[in-house]
Design an enzyme around this catalytic site. Structure first.
Site, PDB file in Angstrom:
ATOM      1  N   ASP A 559       0.843  -1.187   0.000  1.00  0.00           N
ATOM      2  CA  ASP A 559       0.000   0.000   0.000  1.00  0.00           C
ATOM      3  C   ASP A 559       0.879   1.239   0.000  1.00  0.00           C
ATOM      4  O   ASP A 559       2.109   1.150   0.009  1.00  0.00           O
ATOM      5  CB  ASP A 559      -0.958  -0.006   1.207  1.00  0.00           C
ATOM      6  CG  ASP A 559      -0.222   0.069   2.533  1.00  0.00           C
ATOM      7  OD1 ASP A 559      -0.891  -0.086   3.558  1.00  0.00           O
ATOM      8  OD2 ASP A 559       1.011   0.282   2.547  1.00  0.00           O
ATOM      9  N   LEU A 560       0.217   2.368  -0.092  1.00  0.00           N
ATOM     10  CA  LEU A 560       0.919   3.651  -0.094  1.00  0.00           C
ATOM     11  C   LEU A 560       1.072   4.135   1.341  1.00  0.00           C
ATOM     12  O   LEU A 560       0.086   4.247   2.068  1.00  0.00           O
ATOM     13  CB  LEU A 560       0.116   4.678  -0.900  1.00  0.00           C
ATOM     14  CG  LEU A 560       0.324   4.671  -2.411  1.00  0.00           C
ATOM     15  CD1 LEU A 560      -0.879   5.267  -3.094  1.00  0.00           C
ATOM     16  CD2 LEU A 560       1.571   5.436  -2.803  1.00  0.00           C
ATOM     17  N   ASP A 602      -6.032   2.006  -0.714  1.00  0.00           N
ATOM     18  CA  ASP A 602      -4.703   1.997  -1.312  1.00  0.00           C
ATOM     19  C   ASP A 602      -4.055   0.630  -1.130  1.00  0.00           C
ATOM     20  O   ASP A 602      -2.823   0.521  -1.147  1.00  0.00           O
ATOM     21  CB  ASP A 602      -3.827   3.085  -0.693  1.00  0.00           C
ATOM     22  CG  ASP A 602      -3.619   2.864   0.807  1.00  0.00           C
ATOM     23  OD1 ASP A 602      -2.542   3.222   1.303  1.00  0.00           O
ATOM     24  OD2 ASP A 602      -4.520   2.334   1.464  1.00  0.00           O
TER      25      ASP A 602
END
Length: 683
Positions: A559-560, A602
């Site tokens: 994920d970010l 995300d």
């Protein structure tokens, strides 16, 4: 000496007093730089094995060199400073002090701590004696250690918890807050310390928060949800848990723990919007759509309701509208769909509200509808076509009259496929005049990839079982047109095949809609990557064949880092575009055979196959380098990082277990400081 006379005079009383205390008492004579035993009480004698024969012996005579040096150093310090000196020492459990300790103390602490108080006795300017009182302080040290551990645990929870933690006094004033509070709300200690917790929340939520705080002050933890705002004004969805702080049997404050549910709530809102668009698309499809579960209607579009003659079909049994002779067959079809078996398109008869019987071709597939498994069925009304086919069987004259005035394509074919008759509608639909067809083999106009299946199907047709075919047919302008053909074999009284009758219609629009529906069911609308449903099905299939494969399999969960900051600071439009560009980078970096999916928010998942054991690490490193390159979105240029969790398939494991392992590894990567990867390790 005066001191000696005093001691001798009161010796009997002193001895009786010292022998009754549990501390070890050593009365030492100062003989230059040597300290000699003058008196040792009974507990001290037992501790060091001292007897009356040791009277006058030095410390060095009774103690190991290291111990004697330690004692002499503190004796010297007390004399030098002319005051009492207190020092601590410890011994292992099997030391000479062991016989004075309880067995449970030895088990609870491997070391035994002792505190010694050394007091010099002076005669004028000369120190003549030293009195040393030694007491065992292991229990005190154990309590101090427990308090230190508790403080460290509390500080670890405060520092590393992903949830915001406030400490409130009995008036609900904020006395401390952890770093997660700032990460979630944007407010710092300087902004909030000594302010009322109630004043911090939105005005519209203060009644709820105050009630929750007062409820917790009564001694019962209390959890509730509120809407808040980030310091810069962005909305937050928060859950608050109030926990009483009890000291000395009295509640004198609260923990207020805030949990940020904003990403999940944003995802729910996005999902509702996606469902709204999906439903809008379904309403616009020019064919009837019914979604049903456990035999009851969950949704029906306007065309389906209009066809059946009902204004509201919700919760109605689907068998209420199906002719009884088809019930058993449809029950078997639904069971096959439930088990995941493939089902072909089929035909059934619907009974309308007014009693009219309609012939319907149906296509069905399993979908996820509002969180439950359901069946989506597409209805195509072929009543007119069936009536025309019946008329064709009755009379060729009637057949020609009908076919020359209908939009469907009607053909009569010789047993070898040569066209004997083609209806005028061929010119309108395919651009060829009927006379152009007549005398030519119909297979010459079918797409090369569809010829073999069509020829094979024709060989299985019987008089009692008409067949339905779908294939691509050449148009006069060079295009390929999707057609659906119903074929009926016509036999003589003696069983000789005379010819075939076909009724065909163009289904290009239906093919486009079916493709759109399949794509919507298995792809993410924002990034156009496969979605959770697609990935789980693919992963389950891959794991079922893992022992047959030569390559190993691993999944990467990524994920970010701090994606919420992008949404909160730059706006959700920038966040959406970042997710699209993020997906493009993943696609550019990874191989075509690697499977990439977006699970929501995300969160992305990658499935790779490999032979080299270090391949997952190399892939993760490659992704990290690509994903930390600057982003340029509209006028905004910024850099983000990503965290990656890796879980390899190492034996029999379910999709759920493998995904859980990847999530654990991702959490480990974040704990390690983000912008990195971690491998799942089974401990």
């Amino acid at each position: 000496m005066y001191a000696d006379q005093t001691i001798h005079h009161h010796s009997a009383a002193l001895l009786r007093t010292f022998d009754k205390i549990s501390d070890y008492v050593f009365f030492m004579e100062v003989d230059g730089a040597t300290y000699r035993y003058v008196f040792v009480n009974e507990p001290g004698k037992r501790a060091i094995g001292w007897t009356d024969d040791d009277l006058g012996k030095s410390i060095e005579d009774k103690m190991p060199p290291e111990t004697a040096a330690l004692i002499s150093r503190y004796y010297n310090q007390a004399i030098r400073e002319r005051k009492s000196v207190v020092y601590e020492d410890y011994q292992l459990a099997d030391s000479f002090y062991t016989d004075t300790l309880e067995s449970e103390d030895v088990l609870s602490l491997p070391l035994h701590y002792f505190e010694s108080e050394v007091t010099p006795v002076f005669d004028g300017e000369t120190c003549t004696h030293v009195i040393s009182v030694v007491r065992e302080v292991t229990e005190r040290k154990r309590r101090e250690l427990e308090l230190t551990i508790l403080r460290d645990q509390h500080e670890s929870l405060r520092r590393y918890s992903p949830h915001g933690i406030f400490v409130l006094d009995h008036d609900f004033r904020i006395k401390s807050l952890n770093p997660a509070v700032t990460a979630i709300t944007g407010y710092t200690e300087d902004d909030l310390l000594n302010r009322s917790f109630i004043d911090w929340v939105e005005t519209s939520e203060r009644t709820t928060v105050e009630a929750g705080l007062r409820h917790a002050m009564s001694g019962t933890p209390h959890k509730y949800a509120i809407r808040g705002r980030y310091r810069s004004g962005e909305p937050l969805d928060l859950a608050i848990l109030n926990i009483p702080i009890e000291v000395g049997g009295r509640i004198n404050g609260l923990f207020a723990i805030i949990i940020d549910h904003t990403p999940e709530k944003d995802a729910e809102r996005a999902m509702r919007e996606s469902e709204r668009r999906y439903r809008q698309l379904i309403e616009l499809i020019p064919e009837g759509i019914i979604v049903h579960g456990d035999g009851h209607v969950l949704y029906a579009n306007a065309i389906a309701r209009s066809t059946i003659g009902e204004t509201d079909m919700h919760h109605e049994s689907i068998f209420q509208f199906i002719a009884p002779e088809h019930h058993e067959r449809i029950l078997k079809r639904l069971e096959a769909l439930r088990l995941g078996d493939p089902v072909d398109d089929t035909e059934l008869t619907l009974v309308t509200h007014g009693g009219q019987r309609l012939h319907m071709d149906i296509t069905s597939l399993v979908i996820d509808y509002e969180g439950t498994t359901a069946v989506l069925t597409v209805l195509r009304d072929v009543t007119e076509k069936r009536e025309m086919e019946e008329a064709l069987r009755q009379s060729e004259t009637q057949y020609r009259l009908i076919t020359e005035n209908m939009s469907d394509l009607v053909c009569m074919l010789e047993p070898d496929g040569t066209v004997r008759y083609a209806s005028p509608s061929h010119l309108h639909v395919l651009g060829y005049t009927p006379s152009f067809y007549e005398g030519k083999n119909t297979l010459d106009f079918i797409h090369p990839r569809d010829v073999a299946s069509t020829r094979q199907t024709l060989q299985t047709i019987t008089a009692a079982s008409p067949l339905t075919l779908e294939f691509r047919h050449a148009h006069d302008d060079g295009r390929w047109i999707w057609l659906e053909t119903k074929i009926q074999a016509i036999y003589s009284d003696t069983g000789t095949l005379l010819h075939y009758l076909t009724v065909t219609r163009e289904i290009m629009q239906r093919k486009v809609v079916e493709k759109q529906l399949r794509h919507l069911a298995y792809h993410d609308t924002l990034t156009d990557l496969p979605n959770r449903r697609y990935f789980l099905a693919y992963l389950e299939e891959s794991l079922s064949r893992i022992e047959e494969e030569a390559e190993s399999l691993a999944i990467l969960s990524l994920d970010l880092d701090r994606f919420k900051w992008v949404n909160d600071t730059l706006g959700h439009d920038i966040g959406d575009e970042l997710l699209r560009q993020f997906a493009h980078r993943l696609t550019d970096v990874l191989r075509k055979q690697d499977v990439i999916a977006r699970f929501g928010g995300d969160e992305f998942i990658v499935l790779i196959r490999y032979n080299d054991p270090i391949a997952p690490r190399r892939v993760a490193e490659k992704l990290l380098v690509a994903l930390e390159q600057p982003w340029q979105i509209e006028t905004h240029a910024f850099v983000t990082t990503s965290s990656i969790g890796i879980a390899s398939c190492d034996g029999a494991v379910s999709p759920k277990q493998l995904l859980k392992r990847a999530d654990i590894a991702l959490y480990k990567a974040k704990l390690n400081g983000r912008n990195g990867y971690a491998l799942y390790e089974d401990r």
